[in-house]
Each structure stands twice: as C-alpha cells, then as structure tokens.
Write an enzyme that holds these catalytic residues in place. Sequence first.
Site, PDB file in Angstrom:
ATOM      1  N   SER A 150       0.766  -1.112  -0.417  1.00  0.00           N
ATOM      2  CA  SER A 150       0.072  -0.016  -0.072  1.00  0.00           C
ATOM      3  C   SER A 150       1.044   1.564  -0.069  1.00  0.00           C
ATOM      4  O   SER A 150       0.138   2.513  -0.434  1.00  0.00           O
ATOM      5  CB  SER A 150      -0.537   0.058   1.064  1.00  0.00           C
ATOM      6  N   LYS A 175       1.213   4.955   6.803  1.00  0.00           N
ATOM      7  CA  LYS A 175       0.648   5.463   6.298  1.00  0.00           C
ATOM      8  C   LYS A 175       1.002   7.170   5.973  1.00  0.00           C
ATOM      9  O   LYS A 175       2.801   7.218   6.662  1.00  0.00           O
ATOM     10  CB  LYS A 175      -0.467   5.940   6.265  1.00  0.00           C
TER      11      LYS A 175
END
Length: 257
Positions: free
Chosen positions: A61, A103
């Site tokens: 991701s 993230k």
Amino acid sequence: MGGESTTRTAPRSGGASRGPAGSRTGQRLSGLAVALGLVLFLGGFAWGAVVYRPYTVPTSSMAPTIGAGDRVLAQRVDGGDVRRGDVVVFTDKTWVTNAPVVKRVVAVGGDTVASTGGKLTVNGKQIDEPYLADDGLADLQNFPTVTVPKGRLFLLGDERSGSLDSTAHLTDAAKGTVARSAVSARVDAVVWPMNGMLVRPTSFEQLGALSSPGPLRTMVALIVGGGVLVLGGGAYGPIANRLSKRPRTGTGPADAR
C-alpha cells in the site's frame, strides 16, 4: 712511530624500539584507535536502538516508496511532532486492526483535504506528489472536502488504488482521520532492500515546514568510523611485525684504517 691505528665505529641504534609489534608509540596509538573505535561502534548501535524501531511492511500500500516485505527503520517520535509529508507508523483500533500501520500524512488538524479529478488538494492547493507510481495506481478516487479536526491526521497510502487509508473510513465519526497520539514513529529509511533514506516531499513546503531528518546518517557514520578505527588499530601489530622481519639492505660504516 708509524704504527697502524684502527678506529672502529659502533653501530648506531635508533631511539625507538623496533620489536615485532613496532614502536611503543605505535602500540599506544594502535590501542587508542581500537578503544575509540569500539566506543564509536557500540555507541552508534546503542544510540540507534534507543531512537529507532524496525518494522516490516507486509503490504504494497506504500509502493513504490516502500514495497511489500520491506524492512524500515522508524524514529520514535511524539505525535505532536508529525508534519505533512511524513510517513508514519500508528495504531488505530477503529481501522479494524491492532497491528501497526504505515501511511503518509497529507493533512493535519485544521486543514481541508479533497480529491478532484484524481488529484490531491490541501487547503485549496494542488499537491505535487513525486513519490507516487507512474502507472495509474496513484490516481485518487474523488472524495468531498474533509476538514481535519484539531489534533488529528489525514493519511493516504502511496499506492492509492490498493490502500486502506483515510479514504476507506470517510463515513466514520472521525471522517477517516487518526489521532496524533496514535502515532508512535516516523519512517526514516528502507534498510532492506537497502533503498536508503526516504526523500522529504518538498511540495508540502507551501503549507508549512517539513520535518527534519532523523539522526540515522550520523549513527551510520559513527558505526562505520568506529569499525575502520578498530580494524586499522588491530592491523597495526601484524603489519609492524611483518615489516620488522623484512631483510635490511646495505652495509654498516666501514672500518677506517
């Protein structure tokens, strides 16, 4: 009387000892280099163990910045020190996982963030994101403007099509945001494979100052420098011993008659 006299000169002896391990001064300097090298080498590792934590990123991701299975080093930081553009490690139970998540912070408390035409805008400014892939996986699905509550962060994965990030939690009460207090570390480098330090995205500078890099480069310099001193100091004795055994050329002073 015309007797013949002979004058003999004694061989000159140097002031320093030329034993098998070299001069005393050399031995002392060698020992000092080894001791200093050990301090730097072990000190660098100890400093790193206190300041950094290793993580393995299990998904793609954050590709291409961080690939699936990559090993990263993240500096322990307080969530209050996090700024836009940082790649952070956090844990938020509302994201249906108790495991640490990695993230990128794109907006902080008080910011407005949105996606129009697949492009990220923060406070009405379009953000250039050079860390994204060029194959279309970077395109954001459009989402309406979100005002980030004070003390919270809006986070996205660099591989936008496959990242379960803030955009996947927009219907939550916190509108996909994460509390600053949930952040435990900021990623500084990918160490396996050895991709090196993460590049600070300068496009966020128009919204405020970026975070300063952590002390990882200094720690590496200490470890490398210490290793060189230890190896160099330890090699002095064998080298001096080898040189002392080399045959000497030439003859001493001739007798004067």
